[in-house]
Design an enzyme around this catalytic site. Structure first.
Site, short mmCIF file in Angstrom:
data_model
loop_
_atom_site.label_atom_id
_atom_site.label_comp_id
_atom_site.label_asym_id
_atom_site.label_seq_id
_atom_site.Cartn_x
_atom_site.Cartn_y
_atom_site.Cartn_z
N GLN A 6 0.84 -1.20 0.00
CA GLN A 6 0.00 0.00 0.00
C GLN A 6 0.88 1.25 0.00
OE1 GLN A 6 -2.09 0.55 3.73
NE2 GLN A 6 -3.77 1.62 2.73
N GLY A 7 0.83 2.01 -1.09
CA GLY A 7 1.62 3.24 -1.18
C GLY A 7 0.77 4.46 -0.93
N TYR A 8 0.41 4.68 0.30
CA TYR A 8 -0.41 5.83 0.67
C TYR A 8 0.44 6.89 1.39
CZ TYR A 8 -5.17 3.89 -0.18
OH TYR A 8 -6.32 3.41 -0.72
N SER B 6 4.28 -1.18 4.25
CA SER B 6 4.37 -2.53 4.83
C SER B 6 4.66 -3.56 3.75
CB SER B 6 3.06 -2.92 5.53
OG SER B 6 2.85 -2.10 6.65
N GLU C 114 -9.94 -1.88 4.89
CA GLU C 114 -8.83 -2.09 5.83
C GLU C 114 -9.35 -2.08 7.26
OE1 GLU C 114 -5.68 0.82 5.50
OE2 GLU C 114 -4.40 -0.25 6.92
N SER D 31 -5.77 6.53 12.71
CA SER D 31 -5.45 6.42 14.14
C SER D 31 -6.71 6.59 14.98
CB SER D 31 -4.45 7.52 14.53
OG SER D 31 -5.10 8.77 14.52
C1 LIG Z 1 3.16 -0.74 11.45
C2 LIG Z 1 2.67 0.26 10.47
C3 LIG Z 1 2.41 -0.13 9.19
C4 LIG Z 1 1.98 0.80 8.23
N1 LIG Z 1 1.79 0.38 6.96
C5 LIG Z 1 1.47 1.28 6.02
C6 LIG Z 1 1.38 0.90 4.64
O1 LIG Z 1 1.56 -0.27 4.30
N2 LIG Z 1 1.11 1.83 3.73
C7 LIG Z 1 0.89 3.13 4.08
O2 LIG Z 1 0.63 3.92 3.19
N3 LIG Z 1 0.98 3.55 5.35
C8 LIG Z 1 1.27 2.65 6.33
N4 LIG Z 1 1.38 3.06 7.64
C9 LIG Z 1 1.26 4.47 7.93
C10 LIG Z 1 0.03 4.87 8.73
O3 LIG Z 1 -1.08 4.90 7.90
C11 LIG Z 1 0.33 6.24 9.36
O4 LIG Z 1 1.29 6.04 10.35
C12 LIG Z 1 -0.91 6.88 9.93
O5 LIG Z 1 -1.76 7.31 8.92
C13 LIG Z 1 -0.54 8.07 10.86
O6 LIG Z 1 0.23 9.00 10.21
P1 LIG Z 1 1.59 9.54 10.85
O7 LIG Z 1 2.39 8.36 11.23
O8 LIG Z 1 2.16 10.50 9.91
O9 LIG Z 1 1.14 10.26 12.18
P2 LIG Z 1 0.59 11.76 12.33
O10 LIG Z 1 -0.52 11.95 11.35
O11 LIG Z 1 1.69 12.71 12.30
O12 LIG Z 1 -0.05 11.70 13.79
C14 LIG Z 1 0.70 11.84 15.00
C15 LIG Z 1 -0.29 11.84 16.18
O13 LIG Z 1 -1.17 12.95 16.03
C16 LIG Z 1 -2.53 12.53 16.00
N5 LIG Z 1 -3.29 13.36 15.06
C17 LIG Z 1 -3.03 13.59 13.75
N6 LIG Z 1 -3.96 14.36 13.21
C18 LIG Z 1 -4.84 14.66 14.17
C19 LIG Z 1 -6.04 15.42 14.24
N7 LIG Z 1 -6.56 16.03 13.16
N8 LIG Z 1 -6.70 15.49 15.40
C20 LIG Z 1 -6.22 14.86 16.51
N9 LIG Z 1 -5.10 14.12 16.52
C21 LIG Z 1 -4.42 14.02 15.36
C22 LIG Z 1 -2.45 11.10 15.53
O14 LIG Z 1 -3.58 10.34 15.92
C23 LIG Z 1 -1.19 10.61 16.19
O15 LIG Z 1 -1.47 10.23 17.51
C24 LIG Z 1 1.80 2.14 8.60
C25 LIG Z 1 2.03 2.52 9.92
C26 LIG Z 1 2.46 1.62 10.85
C27 LIG Z 1 2.72 2.07 12.25
#
Ligand SMILES: Cc1cc2nc3c(=O)[nH]c(=O)nc-3n(C[C@H](O)[C@H](O)[C@H](O)COP(=O)(O)OP(=O)(O)OC[C@H]3O[C@@H](n4cnc5c(N)ncnc54)[C@H](O)[C@@H]3O)c2cc1C
Lengths: 361, 403
Positions: free
Chosen positions: B136-138, B171, B253, B384
């Site tokens: 998944q390239g998101y 992932s 998902e 999240s």
């Molecule tokens: C093990 C693992 C596997 C993954 N696999 C993939 C994958 O295969 N493909 C892919 O594309 N992505 C993948 N991801 C990425 C995942 O989708 C992102 O980590 C997720 O969308 C959160 O983005 P971020 O890590 O940039 O956190 P951020 O968006 O920076 O968030 C940091 C914190 O702030 C909070 N936050 C953010 N925005 C708000 C808001 N508006 N209001 C309140 N709180 C907020 C969040 O809940 C979090 O607690 C993976 C992540 C993990 C941990």
């Protein structure tokens, strides 16, 4: 909301309509203002009985409709939404004890009167401030029952007491003046302003419910836990809905309170909790109707009801700010009734202990 | 009310059950019995053993790894009821479904809905056979929760797109054959400028660098695209439709992440059994540590209420059609509870439950530690918990930003 059949849906709609139109919280205020120790409106209960709601779990041959527990629970949930004061819950439980443990003559004698509203029933189990159903001093010799029961709900107008004694469950019928003389009812005003009393039986004539097996008391109590949880569910739903509406209306800092993320997330948490509570309570009713995993389901239902209503009743007051502290606003009624029901038929600690025991640890 | 009785099942169901039993006795390699699925949970570098390969091919040939997908694209074409029977028989035989991964969980269902005929013919059958692995390239460094902020661009070059940019947290990126990607085809509109593009991970200009996680594993990568040529026919839907399609995929998902049943299976031994093993119980089996006993019961009661909620959501969705309102809370509730459970698990085991590697620890103990750490991700990915709360508050409860 559980998926309902047509009959159940009709009953639910009917209950909802009656509660909304005929039994708003203003009715409870009127009952409270009357200062009567019975703390309900007999005319309203007569209507409830006429609609058949007192006989929902009673077989048709004994004057009931036998619609089942899910139906009984839905009615109590609707009544919980407006803190409707009525002896329906305790009467249903007394009837359940007789359905489970009575012989044919006992059923024929009492069930039709309970179903029709002629008699009000209640359970007299605990002997102290805590739910402790397996340590009882009440005793019976030669069919005469002696003991003191604490905080009996709806005791003032009850004429049928289902009493737990050390050696089983008994019915004390106080509908004749003679019999009534052997029972003393001493009012205990609790914060919820409903009918509670210490009831002393001094050699009261008692008939044993001998047909229910050794676990009759537990079976009756599991039903008490699940039905009480239904009233609590209605209360929790109402406090949640009212609070959500309030947050959408109330403006501070030039914006509706509902636009603040801190409050949005608290409401999302409560919404999740409420979903769990509803599933647990409806799961309990479904377990009663199907007879599967009943004791576990009852513990889950009441424990979740306790946990969630406790949280929602506190958050509800907090999120209303000062107005939630006023007697003029309804939310305080829910807070006070909540604690009484949380402590009845098993506090959370009691229920967790029971769940662990049932699960073998 | 759902009747749980098996008696009185229609003849066709009984026949189907027999067919499954016969298939299992002929095709399931006995040496795999009770071993569990080698790819459950974490995407990993799957080196199949010979029996594992045979089992995957047998299930793939029938389409039973994707039991309810249409037969014409290699799925099983089964009804929900039949799929449930298949599941029951698999677990009764100690077997597992060897066809899985993101292709099955999220990409396949989305492509079946939005792909054109040619795309479905090309991509669905290899997923059903478990031959092609998708990633998944998101997410990007500056597009996490705010996914629509993504900057990877796909430039129209006539017969192909030229893709440049960086994805992250991909992932299984280092083991995947293909990638479904959200890319920017238009800079003028944040949401309508996004398109859904299928990429070949072996194409020139694709580079992956594994990232090490707190669990010590490296199951995800940074992914770099430098002048990657992607054929035009790999665009799913129309240009600019990527946000709609991409969000639909996220729904699949989440459904998968919060499914009570699959989570319960991942959970391992009962907490109370574990407590009896690592603590003391009296002669009648009652735990002597009353505080721990209370906490286990507290958890199990809430877990029971969660499973009832998952069941209710499914029943309501089936009855009313569409998605039940309470589905919106399943992910947040289920992931929180699963983390709570693994915290309790390691706590019950004491220091024995914190073994990292080497001597003195059972396999289950070592696996528990890694699972506890990996489990911290479930409240972060797939939207999240905080993002779920935003969605519930705004969409379900109607608590808007400005009124
Ligand atoms: C093990 C693992 C596997 C993954 N696999 C993939 C994958 O295969 N493909 C892919 O594309 N992505 C993948 N991801 C990425 C995942 O989708 C992102 O980590 C997720 O969308 C959160 O983005 P971020 O890590 O940039 O956190 P951020 O968006 O920076 O968030 C940091 C914190 O702030 C909070 N936050 C953010 N925005 C708000 C808001 N508006 N209001 C309140 N709180 C907020 C969040 O809940 C979090 O607690 C993976 C992540 C993990 C941990």
């Amino acid at each position: 909301m559980a998926v309902l059949n047509e009959e159940q849906e009709m009953l639910r709609d009917m209950a909802r309509e009656w509660v909304t139109n005929e039994s708003a919280v203003a009715k409870f205020r009127a009952v409270r203002a009357s200062g009567e120790p019975r703390a309900y409106d007999p005319a309203a209960y007569a209507t409830i009985a006429r609609m058949g709601w007192a006989g929902v779990i009673i077989p048709e041959e004994f004057g009931g409709t036998d619609f089942g527990w899910l139906s009984a629970g839905m009615i109590l949930e609707e009544m919980g939404k407006t803190v409707t004061a009525s002896p329906l819950l305790t009467t249903t439980l007394a009837a359940a004890a007789i359905v489970l443990g009575g012989n044919p003559e006992q059923k024929a004698k009492w069930l039709p009167q309970l179903a029709g509203g002629a008699m009000i029933g209640t359970l007299a189990i605990d002997e102290g401030a805590h739910h402790n159903p397996h340590r009882l001093e009440t005793s019976v010799s030669d069919s005469s029952l002696t003991g003191t029961k604490a905080f009996v709900h709806e005791a003032h107008d009850a004429t049928l007491f289902v009493v737990a004694a050390a050696d089983g469950m008994y019915v004390v019928d106080t509908s004749t003046p003679d019999a009534a003389a052997s029972v003393q009812v001493a009012t205990r005003h609790l914060a919820d302003m409903r009918s509670h009393a210490q009831v002393t039986f001094c050699g009261a004539r008692a008939e044993k419910l001998a047909h229910g097996g050794d676990d009759l008391l537990d079976q009756v109590l599991d039903r008490a836990r699940i039905l009480t949880a239904c009233e609590m569910l209605g209360m929790a739903q109402q406090v949640f809905d009212t609070t959500l509406d309030y947050l959408k209306q109330r403006v501070q800092f030039n914006q509706a309170l509902s636009s603040f993320q801190a409050l949005q997330h608290r409401m999302a948490d409560l919404f999740g909790d409420l979903a769990m509570m509803r599933s647990a309570v409806e799961g309990g009713l479904q377990a009663l109707d199907s007879g599967m995993m009943m004791p576990h389901a009852a513990a889950i239902a009441k424990a979740e009801a306790n946990r969630v209503l406790h949280t929602i009743s506190r958050e509800g007051v907090q999120l209303h700010g000062g107005i939630g502290m006023t007697d003029e606003y309804d939310i305080g009624f829910y807070l006070k009734r909540a604690r009484v029901l949380e402590a009845s038929w098993g506090s959370t600690g009691f229920l967790k202990d029971r769940f662990a025991t049932l699960s073998g640890y | 009310m759902a009747s749980l009785a098996k008696a009185g099942a229609p003849a066709s169901e009984t026949d189907f059950r027999r067919e499954v039993q016969q298939f299992l006795s002929e095709s399931f390699p006995p040496e795999l019995k009770g071993k569990g699925n080698p790819v459950t949970g974490v995407e990993s570098d799957l080196r199949e053993t010979e029996p594992q390969r045979r089992w995957r091919e047998a299930m793939g040939a029938r389409g039973w790894g994707t039991p309810t997908w249409p037969k014409e694209y290699g799925g099983g074409g089964l009804s929900r009821k039949q799929a449930a029977i298949l599941n029951e028989e698999l677990s009764r035989a100690g077997a597992y479904n060897p066809i899985g991964g993101m292709g099955v969980m999220m990409f396949g269902p989305t492509l079946l809905e939005y792909g054109n005929e040619q795309q479905k013919q090309e991509h669905i059958p290899p997923i059903c056979r478990g031959e092609i692995r998708w990633c998944q390239g998101y997410s990007e460094p500056n597009a996490g929760s705010d996914l629509a902020n993504l900057q990877t661009t796909a430039e129209d070059k006539g017969d192909h797109y030229l893709v440049n940019g960086q994805k992250t947290w991909t992932s299984g990126g280092q083991w995947a054959d293909k990638c479904f990607c959200l890319v920017r085809t238009d800079r003028s509109d944040k949401h309508k400028g996004i398109s859904f593009l299928l990429m070949d991970m072996r194409a020139a200009g694709v580079e992956v660098r594994p990232i090490r996680m707190i669990s010590g594993l490296s199951p995800f990568c940074e992914t770099f695209f430098t002048d990657v040529k992607v054929p035009k026919e790999n665009l799913v839907g129309r240009e600019g439709e990527g946000w709609t399609i991409g969000k639909r995929l996220l729904q699949h998902e989440r459904t998968n992440l919060s499914g009570g049943g699959s989570m319960a299976r991942m959970m391992g031994p009962r907490l109370s059994d574990l407590a009896k093993k690592y603590h003391e119980a009296d002669a009648s089996g009652v735990l002597t540590d009353k505080v721990l006993r209370d906490r286990i019961a507290d958890f199990e009661i809430r877990w029971g209420a969660f499973l009832l909620t998952a069941r209710r959501a499914a029943e309501e969705s089936k009855e009313k059609g569409g998605v039940s309102e309470i589905s919106s809370v399943l992910k947040k509730l289920g992931t929180k509870l699963s983390q709570e459970r693994s915290e309790l698990t390691i706590e019950i085991m004491g220091l024995q439950g914190l073994g990292w590697e080497g001597e003195g620890f059972s396999d289950a103990e070592l696996a528990g530690v890694r699972a506890w750490l990996f489990g911290k991700a479930v409240t972060i990915y797939g939207g999240s918990t905080e993002i779920q709360n935003n969605i519930i508050a705004k969409r379900v409860l109607g608590m808007l930003d400005h009124q």
